[in-house]
Write an enzyme that holds these catalytic residues in place. Structure first.
Site, PDB file in Angstrom:
ATOM      1  N   GLU A  15       0.956  -1.177  -0.020  1.00  0.00           N
ATOM      2  CA  GLU A  15      -0.142   0.115  -0.073  1.00  0.00           C
ATOM      3  C   GLU A  15       0.827   1.259   0.102  1.00  0.00           C
ATOM      4  O   GLU A  15       1.798   1.317   0.652  1.00  0.00           O
ATOM      5  CB  GLU A  15      -0.938  -0.133   1.244  1.00  0.00           C
ATOM      6  N   PHE A  39       8.164  16.003  -2.389  1.00  0.00           N
ATOM      7  CA  PHE A  39       9.032  15.409  -1.184  1.00  0.00           C
ATOM      8  C   PHE A  39      10.354  16.214  -1.194  1.00  0.00           C
ATOM      9  O   PHE A  39      11.394  15.581  -1.015  1.00  0.00           O
ATOM     10  CB  PHE A  39       9.120  14.014  -1.324  1.00  0.00           C
ATOM     11  N   LEU A  40      10.384  17.589  -1.530  1.00  0.00           N
ATOM     12  CA  LEU A  40      11.411  18.399  -1.468  1.00  0.00           C
ATOM     13  C   LEU A  40      11.264  19.493  -0.666  1.00  0.00           C
ATOM     14  O   LEU A  40      11.557  20.775  -0.937  1.00  0.00           O
ATOM     15  CB  LEU A  40      12.133  18.679  -2.768  1.00  0.00           C
ATOM     16  N   CYS A  88       5.324   5.685   9.461  1.00  0.00           N
ATOM     17  CA  CYS A  88       5.690   4.911   8.270  1.00  0.00           C
ATOM     18  C   CYS A  88       7.369   4.885   7.976  1.00  0.00           C
ATOM     19  O   CYS A  88       8.138   3.974   8.059  1.00  0.00           O
ATOM     20  CB  CYS A  88       5.174   4.999   6.949  1.00  0.00           C
ATOM     21  N   LYS A 135       9.955   3.931  10.663  1.00  0.00           N
ATOM     22  CA  LYS A 135       9.777   2.380  10.937  1.00  0.00           C
ATOM     23  C   LYS A 135      10.186   1.668   9.748  1.00  0.00           C
ATOM     24  O   LYS A 135      11.113   0.951   9.979  1.00  0.00           O
ATOM     25  CB  LYS A 135       8.389   2.181  11.119  1.00  0.00           C
ATOM     26  N   LYS A 165       1.852  15.458  10.469  1.00  0.00           N
ATOM     27  CA  LYS A 165       1.655  16.133   9.185  1.00  0.00           C
ATOM     28  C   LYS A 165       0.249  16.766   8.943  1.00  0.00           C
ATOM     29  O   LYS A 165      -0.526  16.473   9.953  1.00  0.00           O
ATOM     30  CB  LYS A 165       1.925  15.161   7.812  1.00  0.00           C
ATOM     31  N   ARG A 193       1.608   9.716  15.969  1.00  0.00           N
ATOM     32  CA  ARG A 193       2.571   8.490  16.094  1.00  0.00           C
ATOM     33  C   ARG A 193       4.028   8.999  15.488  1.00  0.00           C
ATOM     34  O   ARG A 193       3.870   9.517  14.482  1.00  0.00           O
ATOM     35  CB  ARG A 193       2.277   7.453  15.358  1.00  0.00           C
TER      36      ARG A 193
HETATM   37  C1  UDX Z   1       4.130   7.839   3.723  1.00  0.00           C
HETATM   38  C2  UDX Z   1       4.321   7.722   2.135  1.00  0.00           C
HETATM   39  O1  UDX Z   1       4.256   8.719   1.550  1.00  0.00           O
HETATM   40  C3  UDX Z   1       3.217   6.633   1.680  1.00  0.00           C
HETATM   41  O2  UDX Z   1       3.159   6.295   0.248  1.00  0.00           O
HETATM   42  C4  UDX Z   1       3.097   5.253   2.283  1.00  0.00           C
HETATM   43  O3  UDX Z   1       2.313   4.269   1.966  1.00  0.00           O
HETATM   44  C5  UDX Z   1       3.239   5.537   3.782  1.00  0.00           C
HETATM   45  O4  UDX Z   1       4.245   6.515   4.262  1.00  0.00           O
HETATM   46  P1  UDX Z   1       2.559   9.321   5.338  1.00  0.00           P
HETATM   47  O5  UDX Z   1       3.619   8.776   6.447  1.00  0.00           O
HETATM   48  O6  UDX Z   1       1.125   9.049   5.498  1.00  0.00           O
HETATM   49  O7  UDX Z   1       3.018   8.479   3.910  1.00  0.00           O
HETATM   50  O8  UDX Z   1       2.986  10.595   5.091  1.00  0.00           O
HETATM   51  P2  UDX Z   1       3.815  11.603   3.971  1.00  0.00           P
HETATM   52  O9  UDX Z   1       3.020  12.552   3.393  1.00  0.00           O
HETATM   53  O10 UDX Z   1       4.781  10.760   3.156  1.00  0.00           O
HETATM   54  O11 UDX Z   1       4.988  12.231   4.971  1.00  0.00           O
HETATM   55  C6  UDX Z   1       5.776  11.627   5.904  1.00  0.00           C
HETATM   56  C7  UDX Z   1       6.539  12.557   6.976  1.00  0.00           C
HETATM   57  O12 UDX Z   1       7.465  13.545   5.896  1.00  0.00           O
HETATM   58  C8  UDX Z   1       5.550  13.778   7.527  1.00  0.00           C
HETATM   59  O13 UDX Z   1       6.089  13.990   8.916  1.00  0.00           O
HETATM   60  C9  UDX Z   1       5.651  15.055   6.608  1.00  0.00           C
HETATM   61  O14 UDX Z   1       5.593  16.214   7.292  1.00  0.00           O
HETATM   62  C10 UDX Z   1       7.158  14.683   6.041  1.00  0.00           C
HETATM   63  N1  UDX Z   1       7.475  15.493   4.672  1.00  0.00           N
HETATM   64  C11 UDX Z   1       6.929  15.048   3.548  1.00  0.00           C
HETATM   65  C12 UDX Z   1       8.426  16.515   4.893  1.00  0.00           C
HETATM   66  O15 UDX Z   1       8.891  16.939   5.875  1.00  0.00           O
HETATM   67  N2  UDX Z   1       8.707  17.092   3.463  1.00  0.00           N
HETATM   68  C13 UDX Z   1       8.129  16.686   2.299  1.00  0.00           C
HETATM   69  O16 UDX Z   1       8.657  16.974   1.249  1.00  0.00           O
HETATM   70  C14 UDX Z   1       7.401  15.582   2.413  1.00  0.00           C
END
Ligand code: UDX
Length: 429
Positions: free
Chosen positions: A151, A249-250, A260, A263, A320, A327
């Site tokens: 997933e 993701f930048l 996620c 871990k 987020k 968590r």
């Molecule tokens: C992540 C993956 O994106 C998803 O595909 C997978 O199935 C589960 O793990 P999630 O943990 O729900 O999803 O959130 P995500 O939006 O990826 O953010 C993860 C963390 O990274 C958050 O703390 C967020 O604030 C941080 N983040 C994200 C950043 O600091 N910068 C970014 O550019 C993106």
């Protein structure tokens, strides 16, 4: 098609609801009787945009129901998804006992051919173990196939991600379940990739680790930006316009968190170690992430000089935006660090205050975001909630004892903040 989801956490519940939405007949199973009761009565145990409405609609259409009985779920369906937690162990490896237990329960209840699909995030080769376990514990001599279907949903955008996936990965040990799996996902109209089962399992850890790496990369760049007077947002934009890199993701931050990335990184490092590879690259990703929080706390300490007995307002507790999940939340970690330094906290989160109240003691929970700053020595942005961008900055400046803001998510424009009279410190700008 008739399918069963075992485990009604984020993944199981949202997946079940989305499968029902596209017309499948879905049973969601959970061994937590209280949770099942809540769901049967129309309650939703988590906050996820659009989920409550989706569940309500599909329950009333008769396509979605909840039970605490695995046997019932297995009997009624052709495809059984395992979506139970795989929490981290102390050494970074993954706890697989819930998966094993469910595999045994499925085996005990099987009386005809089933496709058993693992959706939980698991180490490579878990599918083989699940198959072995089902074979061992199956009383009736029936055939089955084990499939891996990782997933990729993001919390806060889970319904959207599931209804319009970038890709669907289906890992198989034989060709027999392929047609049924394709049929199951046909309504989502997304690219489907069929792989061997080990590759599918690896795709999940490799993808999440890469995304975490991308965040740590831009966070490392933010350190260089601060040292040279460059602006990390502009650097990210310029890099991201290269289609090979991409802008997503930048986003620099006080570090990534959640259930996620931290871990999955530890697990992937451990998996690599077990097969004889030192994944030093990912250890550095972890190190940069931890350092990013340290640097942010240092910035607060240096500016305020003494934090003890100061009042700090914190916007954001969830890990987020768009979720009530705390968590491994960097925002919660920050609150605890500030408390340790002797700060008094006034905190607000649009959705996560109830969950945070069970963990954070002796803080003032403020219901209205524009009231957080009142009487504070500084205001901190810790979570990237969209509504924080609409903060009444004029009021914040007036009600803070000193107009100081630390923005761990770069939500505001530094030039504008200075114009408004703030001492404004963000990430990499
Ligand atoms: C992540 C993956 O994106 C998803 O595909 C997978 O199935 C589960 O793990 P999630 O943990 O729900 O999803 O959130 P995500 O939006 O990826 O953010 C993860 C963390 O990274 C958050 O703390 C967020 O604030 C941080 N983040 C994200 C950043 O600091 N910068 C970014 O550019 C993106």
């Amino acid at each position: 098609m008739r399918l069963t989801l075992i485990g009604t956490g984020y993944v199981g519940l949202v997946t079940g609801a989305c499968f029902a939405e596209v017309g499948h007949q879905v049973v969601c199973v959970d061994n937590d009787a209280a949770k099942v009761k809540l769901l049967q009565e129309g309650g939703i145990p988590i906050y996820e945009p659009g989920l409550a409405e989706l569940v309500r609609r599909n329950v009333s259409a008769g396509r979605l129901r909840f039970t605490a009985s695995t046997a019932e779920g297995v009997e009624e369906s052709d495809v059984i998804f395992i979506a139970v937690p795989t929490p981290p162990l102390a050494d970074g490896a993954v706890e697989l006992s819930f998966i094993e237990k469910v595999a045994r329960e499925i085996a005990a209840a099987m009386s005809s051919y089933k496709i058993v699909v693992d959706k939980s995030t698991v180490p490579v080769k878990t599918g083989d173990k699940v198959a072995e376990t089902i074979k061992r514990y199956c009383k009736a001599k029936v055939e089955f196939d084990v499939v891996s279907n990782p997933e990729f949903l993001r919390e806060g955008f889970a319904v959207e991600d599931l209804m319009k996936p970038d890709r669907v990965v289906i890992g198989v040990r034989s060709q027999r379940p392929v047609a049924a799996m394709k049929e199951l996902f046909a309504p989502f109209d997304s690219p489907v990739i069929i792989t061997d089962i080990n590759s599918a399992e690896l795709i999940k850890h490799a993808s999440n680790s890469f995304l975490a790496l991308k965040i740590s990369y831009i966070n490392a760049i933010s350190v260089l930006c601060e040292a040279t007077g460059a602006n990390v947002q502009e650097v990210a934009q310029g890099m991201g316009m290269d289609a090979r890199i991409g802008r997503r993701f930048l986003q620099p931050s006080l570090g990534f968190g959640g259930s996620c990335f931290p871990k999955d990184l530890s697990a992937f490092i451990k998996i690599a170690e077990q097969v004889g590879y030192d994944f030093g690259l990912l250890k550095e990703v972890q190190r940069i992430n931890a350092a990013q929080m340290d640097r942010f706390v240092k910035k607060i300490m240096e500016t305020l000089w003494v934090v003890k007995d100061k009042t700090i307002g914190v916007l954001g507790l969830a890990f987020k935006q768009n979720t009530d999940d705390i968590r491994m939340s960097p925002a919660m970690d920050l609150c605890q660090r500030l408390q340790k330094e002797g700060a008094r906290l006034r905190v607000h989160d649009p959705k996560a205050m109830e969950k945070a109240a069970a963990v954070l003691k002796e803080v003032t929970f403020v219901q209205e975001m524009n009231d957080v700053a009142t009487g504070c020595d500084a205001l901190v942005v810790a979570t990237e909630w969209g509504e924080f961008k609409k903060l009444d900055l004029e009021k914040a400046r007036r009600t803070l004892t000193h107009p100081i803001m630390f923005d761990g998510r770069n939500l505001f424009d530094p030039v504008e903040m200075e114009r408004l009279g703030f001492i404004y410190k963000s990430i990499g700008r």
